[in-house]
Motif scaffolding. Structure first.
Motif, short mmCIF file in Angstrom:
data_model
loop_
_atom_site.label_atom_id
_atom_site.label_comp_id
_atom_site.label_asym_id
_atom_site.label_seq_id
_atom_site.Cartn_x
_atom_site.Cartn_y
_atom_site.Cartn_z
N LEU A 15 -12.02 -15.31 -17.73
CA LEU A 15 -12.39 -16.14 -18.93
C LEU A 15 -11.36 -17.46 -19.09
O LEU A 15 -11.70 -18.55 -19.30
N MET A 16 -10.20 -17.18 -19.06
CA MET A 16 -9.02 -18.26 -19.34
C MET A 16 -9.03 -19.31 -17.96
O MET A 16 -9.16 -20.22 -18.35
N GLU B 61 -2.53 -15.41 -22.17
CA GLU B 61 -2.62 -14.40 -20.93
C GLU B 61 -1.34 -13.47 -20.94
O GLU B 61 -1.80 -12.16 -20.38
N ILE C 204 -10.80 -8.97 -17.29
CA ILE C 204 -11.65 -9.96 -17.89
C ILE C 204 -10.86 -11.14 -18.54
O ILE C 204 -11.41 -12.35 -18.19
N PRO C 205 -9.86 -10.96 -19.45
CA PRO C 205 -9.20 -12.33 -19.97
C PRO C 205 -8.91 -13.29 -18.86
O PRO C 205 -8.83 -14.40 -19.09
N SER C 206 -8.48 -12.74 -17.58
CA SER C 206 -7.91 -13.81 -16.74
C SER C 206 -8.96 -14.80 -16.14
O SER C 206 -8.96 -16.03 -15.89
N TYR D 94 -19.64 -14.78 -21.60
CA TYR D 94 -18.95 -16.31 -21.17
C TYR D 94 -20.20 -16.90 -20.75
O TYR D 94 -20.90 -16.42 -19.67
N LEU E 154 -2.47 -20.97 -23.88
CA LEU E 154 -3.23 -20.27 -23.08
C LEU E 154 -2.36 -19.39 -22.13
O LEU E 154 -2.67 -18.27 -21.80
N THR F 295 -2.45 -10.64 -23.18
CA THR F 295 -3.63 -9.71 -22.78
C THR F 295 -3.00 -8.78 -21.48
O THR F 295 -3.52 -7.69 -21.28
#
Lengths: 289, 189
Positions: free
Chosen positions: A141-142, B181, A137-139, B78, B177, B184
């Motif tokens: 969203l970023m 990444e 998920i983080p990838s 989102y 950013l 995470t």
């Protein structure tokens, strides 16, 4: 083992008519026209010493050669481009979403194709993206944030939970991958893995068709070279789901195979495109009846 | 933590509706169960004030981030245009929102290419890297622009621009950013 290993798979690919080469895929990027024009970006990157060459079969793709990583410079952080393999840029181009469409992106992470959908739709219309795996998920969203995507809603869930019906669906299905993308691929994969993957993909196809409007268009793609995950799944879809195939209009690649290991498939499977390495992609386009 | 934040977190714990206060351009917030996490974080208006920006956009909180969105679907993580994220007690802007801040902020400096590279790698700004400015003073919140006038972050001015030491202490840069990444990527659920 007689059902795995480099020799086994190479023999399969030769049997399918591919002349094996060791040609590596070239590095490529896609200009994010939501944020910058290709001309402006090219000028900036060339000033930094990056060599760029247009990918002839994509709308916004460029091959590049650079002495430094293009993943950490200002232009990338500001979302002016997305580093994406040439073949991976094709499914969205084949789906061809319009600014008024409602599009379902089934297995969305890391978001390369989602950002491309938004770009093609000029940040208009609606994209609903699903990603099941929490660690991916983080990838997405970023990448959506970086590329300035504003027409997308993301859910962390199986896309089968989606509500409503969609004009267009992109099913870039999870697959066994290919030996170019993963070191040691030949040693890690057996034919049983591929069959398991194929069964999952059939379920995904079934769910996706259920969510497609009558007359709506769906693109099914994988980066796998294995017919079980590609032509044989499409044959299954023709036999079991309310769909007809449409021709994938691309200037590269070969027609989908209609004869696989002695088994004759529906002639319409030839409307799909099979790209052998270095692009390595399979793309099918179908319309719901 | 100011009074507004305290009252918000208390009401969140009680499960009360957040009452929007529109009078001073503060963002409108309507009740959603997941907003319990809001307690303790800066509001958008508090975040923008040091830049000299008084009007905050109307935004909704989803999954500890602020979004400008027409329609909010239940369960979404989102939706629409992402503008900021909560990180502990502070907000950090999205890359797109940072560009808007860069255009509207009261004070700015423009740095050379070397200063830009060091800055997005997480370093502070030395006086010699600054090639243009609009006379910021010690204590000002300053946006950092590159030679293309793109905002690459912001910081607080520590010393006069002609000093030979660090003159702007980095608070946020777009390299965040990448660092986010990497962080995470190490997490596996």
């Amino acid at each position: 083992m007689d059902n795995a290993g480099k020799e086994f798979f190479h023999k399969r690919y030769s049997g399918l008519g591919w002349k094996i080469t060791d040609k590596k895929p070239l590095h490529s990027l896609r200009v994010n026209t939501l944020k910058i024009t290709a001309k402006e970006l090219i000028t900036r990157l060339e000033k930094l010493g990056v060599k760029l060459e247009r990918i002839p079969f994509t709308k916004n793709g460029y091959y590049y050669e650079s002495k430094f990583s293009l993943g950490a410079i200002t232009e990338h952080l500001l979302g002016y481009y997305y580093i994406q393999e040439a073949g991976a840029q094709l499914p969205v181009e084949v789906l061809d979403p319009k600014t008024t469409d409602t599009v379902l992106d089934c297995c969305a992470a890391p978001g390369g194709k989602t950002t491309q959908l938004a770009q093609q739709m000029k940040n208009q219309g609606t994209i609903v993206s699903f990603e099941l795996k929490p660690h991916r998920i983080p990838s997405i969203l970023m990448n959506l944030e970086r590329c300035g995507v504003t027409n997308t809603t993301v859910f962390q869930n199986n896309f089968a939970a989606a509500k409503g019906q969609y004009d267009k669906i992109l099913l870039d299905a999870p697959c066994s991958g290919n030996y170019q993308l993963e070191e040691g691929w030949f040693e890690k994969r057996t034919i049983e893995d591929i069959q398991k993957s194929s069964e999952i993909q059939k379920r995904l196809l079934q769910d996706a068709v259920r969510l497609l409007k009558t007359g709506g268009t769906m693109v099914y793609s994988t980066c796998s070279l294995e017919p079980e995950e590609n032509e044989l799944n499409i044959q299954w879809a023709i036999e079991n789901l309310p769909v007809r195939l449409e021709k994938v209009n691309l200037s590269i690649g070969e027609d989908g195979l209609t004869s696989v290991f002695g088994k004759k498939l529906h002639p319409d499977v030839a409307l799909c495109k099979r790209l052998w390495p270095p692009e390595a992609f399979f793309i099918a386009k179908m319309v719901k009846l | 933590m100011n009074k507004t934040d305290n009252s918000r977190s208390a009401s969140a714990r009680r499960g009360d509706f957040f009452l929007p206060s529109h009078s001073q351009g503060e963002i409108k917030i309507s009740q959603r169960p997941e907003r319990r996490n809001v307690g303790g974080s800066q509001t958008l208006q508090e975040f923008l004030l040091p830049f000299g920006i008084k009007q905050a956009p109307e935004a909704q909180i989803i999954n500890r981030s602020y979004f400008i969105t027409k329609e909010r679907m239940p369960g979404a993580i989102y939706s629409g245009e992402c503008i900021a994220h909560m990180r502990g007690p502070v907000l950090i802007p999205s890359i797109t929102f940072l560009q808007q801040i860069g255009k509207q902020a009261r004070k700015h400096v423009v740095v050379n290419a070397k200063g830009e590279w060091l800055y997005i790698c997480g370093r502070d700004i030395f006086g010699k890297a600054i090639i243009e400015h609009n006379k910021p003073e010690v204590g000002d919140r300053v946006v950092i622009l590159n030679e293309h006038k793109e905002c690459i972050g912001y910081g607080d001015m520590l010393a006069p621009l002609d000093s030979k030491r660090v003159v702007i202490k980095r608070l946020f840069d777009i390299g965040d950013l990448l660092r986010r990444e990497r962080k995470t990527r190490k997490v596996r659920f």
